[in-house]
Scaffold this motif. Structure first.
Motif, short mmCIF file in Angstrom:
data_model
loop_
_atom_site.label_atom_id
_atom_site.label_comp_id
_atom_site.label_asym_id
_atom_site.label_seq_id
_atom_site.Cartn_x
_atom_site.Cartn_y
_atom_site.Cartn_z
N UNK A 29 38.13 -14.78 36.00
CA UNK A 29 39.31 -14.03 35.58
C UNK A 29 39.64 -14.39 34.14
N UNK A 30 40.24 -13.45 33.42
CA UNK A 30 40.61 -13.73 32.04
C UNK A 30 41.75 -14.74 31.96
N UNK A 31 42.61 -14.76 32.98
CA UNK A 31 43.71 -15.73 33.07
C UNK A 31 44.16 -15.79 34.52
N UNK A 32 44.76 -16.91 34.90
CA UNK A 32 45.25 -17.04 36.28
C UNK A 32 46.20 -15.90 36.60
N UNK A 33 45.97 -15.24 37.73
CA UNK A 33 46.81 -14.14 38.17
C UNK A 33 46.54 -12.81 37.48
N UNK A 34 45.62 -12.78 36.54
CA UNK A 34 45.30 -11.55 35.81
C UNK A 34 44.38 -10.66 36.64
#
Length: 146
Positions: A29-34
């Motif tokens: 993922x590009x960022x957590x939660x993204x």
């Protein structure tokens, strides 16, 4: 609990044969939660080898399923032609056993590469399975779930 970092990357797209391969690999993922996934485009031929970082949005996954449906119907098809990342265009040979896959990077390298690969009936089953595996590994809000 959502799985955010698998032990191994997932090959969303794998086109290979005739000594050539074009792979779109999802790496996380590009960022957590993204909802945006990170990945890479890997092209490997006897003449050209290269890797390009890429990002994959839920709409790209929906678009890949539509591209698979079009190819499975015997028509040429493109994926991500809207310029959202490296673009694939798959042109089927009249014999139905091979395809010419063109990868175009309009943003970073300004490069286009075409590789010839083999497409079998089994490839289509595996391609749909790869998409489903990607969605199981990284569930995305708004992504088509098959």
């Amino acid at each position: 609990m959502t799985k955010t970092t698998p032990a191994e990357p997932v090959d969303l797209i794998r086109l290979e044969g005739e000594g050539n391969s074009v792979v779109i690999r999802v790496t996380g993922r590009s960022a957590a939660g993204s909802a945006t996934l990170t990945g890479e485009v890997v092209v490997d031929t006897a003449f050209v080898r290269g890797t390009l970082p890429t990002w994959i949005d839920p709409g790209d996954l929906d678009g890949w399923r539509e591209t698979l449906d079009t190819l499975d119907g015997g028509q040429d098809a493109g994926w991500r032609e809207d310029g959202s990342g490296a673009e694939l265009y798959i042109e089927l040979d009249p014999d139905g056993e091979r395809a010419h896959v063109t990868v175009t990077d309009h943003a970073m390298s300004l490069t286009e590469v075409t590789a010839t690969v083999t497409l079998t009936d089994e490839w289509f089953d595996e391609a749909y399975d790869r998409l489903d595996e990607t969605l199981r590994t990284w569930p995305l809000d708004g992504a088509l779930r098959g």
